[in-house]
Design an enzyme around this catalytic site. Sequence first.
Site, PDB file in Angstrom:
ATOM      1  N   SER A 190      38.907  46.518  25.478  1.00  0.00           N
ATOM      2  CA  SER A 190      38.766  45.804  24.200  1.00  0.00           C
ATOM      3  C   SER A 190      38.569  46.818  23.092  1.00  0.00           C
ATOM      4  CB  SER A 190      37.550  44.878  24.259  1.00  0.00           C
ATOM      5  OG  SER A 190      37.212  44.444  22.959  1.00  0.00           O
ATOM      6  N   TYR A 212      28.938  42.698  26.343  1.00  0.00           N
ATOM      7  CA  TYR A 212      30.361  42.623  26.727  1.00  0.00           C
ATOM      8  C   TYR A 212      31.033  43.976  26.542  1.00  0.00           C
ATOM      9  CZ  TYR A 212      35.329  41.481  25.781  1.00  0.00           C
ATOM     10  OH  TYR A 212      36.697  41.457  25.747  1.00  0.00           O
TER      11      TYR A 212
HETATM   12  P1  NAP Z   1      41.026  33.794  28.439  1.00  0.00           P
HETATM   13  O1  NAP Z   1      42.087  33.111  27.649  1.00  0.00           O
HETATM   14  O2  NAP Z   1      39.614  33.409  28.243  1.00  0.00           O
HETATM   15  O3  NAP Z   1      41.411  33.661  29.995  1.00  0.00           O
HETATM   16  C1  NAP Z   1      40.568  34.233  30.933  1.00  0.00           C
HETATM   17  C2  NAP Z   1      41.264  34.236  32.270  1.00  0.00           C
HETATM   18  O4  NAP Z   1      40.385  34.880  33.204  1.00  0.00           O
HETATM   19  C3  NAP Z   1      41.546  32.853  32.807  1.00  0.00           C
HETATM   20  O5  NAP Z   1      42.740  32.906  33.555  1.00  0.00           O
HETATM   21  C4  NAP Z   1      40.364  32.576  33.720  1.00  0.00           C
HETATM   22  O6  NAP Z   1      40.670  31.704  34.798  1.00  0.00           O
HETATM   23  C5  NAP Z   1      40.068  33.975  34.243  1.00  0.00           C
HETATM   24  N1  NAP Z   1      38.659  34.141  34.574  1.00  0.00           N
HETATM   25  C6  NAP Z   1      37.596  34.095  33.730  1.00  0.00           C
HETATM   26  N2  NAP Z   1      36.460  34.274  34.415  1.00  0.00           N
HETATM   27  C7  NAP Z   1      36.823  34.428  35.714  1.00  0.00           C
HETATM   28  C8  NAP Z   1      36.091  34.639  36.907  1.00  0.00           C
HETATM   29  N3  NAP Z   1      34.767  34.703  36.939  1.00  0.00           N
HETATM   30  N4  NAP Z   1      36.779  34.756  38.050  1.00  0.00           N
HETATM   31  C9  NAP Z   1      38.129  34.682  38.054  1.00  0.00           C
HETATM   32  N5  NAP Z   1      38.867  34.473  36.961  1.00  0.00           N
HETATM   33  C10 NAP Z   1      38.210  34.355  35.808  1.00  0.00           C
HETATM   34  O7  NAP Z   1      41.087  35.370  28.244  1.00  0.00           O
HETATM   35  P2  NAP Z   1      41.824  36.260  27.135  1.00  0.00           P
HETATM   36  O8  NAP Z   1      41.206  36.002  25.813  1.00  0.00           O
HETATM   37  O9  NAP Z   1      43.277  36.158  27.309  1.00  0.00           O
HETATM   38  O10 NAP Z   1      41.342  37.723  27.574  1.00  0.00           O
HETATM   39  C11 NAP Z   1      41.932  38.411  28.648  1.00  0.00           C
HETATM   40  C12 NAP Z   1      41.317  39.798  28.728  1.00  0.00           C
HETATM   41  O11 NAP Z   1      41.478  40.453  27.476  1.00  0.00           O
HETATM   42  C13 NAP Z   1      39.816  39.775  28.998  1.00  0.00           C
HETATM   43  O12 NAP Z   1      39.480  40.874  29.826  1.00  0.00           O
HETATM   44  C14 NAP Z   1      39.203  39.959  27.625  1.00  0.00           C
HETATM   45  O13 NAP Z   1      37.928  40.566  27.691  1.00  0.00           O
HETATM   46  C15 NAP Z   1      40.227  40.888  26.980  1.00  0.00           C
HETATM   47  N6  NAP Z   1      40.259  40.821  25.517  1.00  0.00           N
HETATM   48  C16 NAP Z   1      40.542  39.639  24.880  1.00  0.00           C
HETATM   49  C17 NAP Z   1      40.573  39.625  23.498  1.00  0.00           C
HETATM   50  C18 NAP Z   1      40.897  38.368  22.724  1.00  0.00           C
HETATM   51  O14 NAP Z   1      40.716  38.358  21.482  1.00  0.00           O
HETATM   52  N7  NAP Z   1      41.400  37.318  23.352  1.00  0.00           N
HETATM   53  C19 NAP Z   1      40.289  40.794  22.764  1.00  0.00           C
HETATM   54  C20 NAP Z   1      40.009  41.959  23.459  1.00  0.00           C
HETATM   55  C21 NAP Z   1      39.994  41.973  24.831  1.00  0.00           C
HETATM   56  P3  NAP Z   1      40.383  30.115  34.774  1.00  0.00           P
HETATM   57  O15 NAP Z   1      40.774  29.616  33.402  1.00  0.00           O
HETATM   58  O16 NAP Z   1      41.234  29.568  35.857  1.00  0.00           O
HETATM   59  O17 NAP Z   1      38.944  29.931  35.033  1.00  0.00           O
END
Ligand code: NAP
Length: 255
Positions: free
Chosen positions: A148, A161
């Site tokens: 991130s 986080y």
């Molecule tokens: P998201 O939309 O919240 O989706 C999270 C995914 O991870 C879902 O498929 C969820 O599965 C799975 N997941 C969550 N907790 C889990 C657990 N305990 N065990 C197994 N699977 C789990 O995520 P996102 O925003 O796309 O982010 C993806 C990655 O990018 C993350 O590592 C996040 O920290 C990083 N990131 C995101 C952003 C942002 O702005 N979105 C910015 C920087 C970094 P289910 O839905 O089936 O539970």
Amino acid sequence: MSRLAGRTALVTGSSRGIGRATAERLARDGALVAVHYNSDEAAAGKVVAGITEEGGRAFAVQAELGVPGDVDTLVSGLEAGLDEHGASGHGLDILVNNAGVMGGVAPEDVTPEIFDRLVAVNAKAPFFLVQRALGLLNDNGRIVNISSGLTRFANPQEVAYAMTKGAIEQLTLHFAKHLAARGITVNSVAPGITDNGTPVFDMPEVVEQMAALSPFHRVGQTRDIADVVAFLASDDARWITGGLLDASGGTLLGG
Ligand code: NAP
């Protein structure tokens, strides 16, 4: 495009958000993709169906990460899916550690339980998944860890986080050296604020504030990150390892 034809990939947390876009992109590039999810079986099924309709190959794998036995469950599901798709014994070419949970808790309010959960899902699970994958990954394979921009851009609400994302960058650095002899590259990608479809991205005034953090004046789209991951997963990125790719739309350039 079929630059990943004959390759296998596992994208954790690919039922939605960045993981979903990544799974879809890797499948378009020709890989057989394991779409991992935790709770939302229907969403993972839709991702698999969409990939299949486009002529790609994918299967869903369920496993809750951050709990005892998580990696065993995930790898059993992965191996079963590979078997079913005629890739038995092929091993894994691409591992994307994407699944993660955000904090959003003021520093004063972070409890040991909240902290432990963040570490368990965002840092401990990826470590033990990589450790297990050592025996599954093929030579010249790829590991991409989703970090991130918050490891470089302070936001006190996300201190715990961000600490876990610092950990995943260390996982990248040290495993990059460990695996280089096998031609396996290990890199981190640092997204900035990325529209993952959660309700906050339907609130124009909030999106405007978030967009102002990028000199491109918009928030990231999931494909912005997926395309960077796909590059790192490709042969074109063979000379990059141990790195951190800033995929924050210039957020780290400052205001
Ligand atoms: P998201 O939309 O919240 O989706 C999270 C995914 O991870 C879902 O498929 C969820 O599965 C799975 N997941 C969550 N907790 C889990 C657990 N305990 N065990 C197994 N699977 C789990 O995520 P996102 O925003 O796309 O982010 C993806 C990655 O990018 C993350 O590592 C996040 O920290 C990083 N990131 C995101 C952003 C942002 O702005 N979105 C910015 C920087 C970094 P289910 O839905 O089936 O539970």
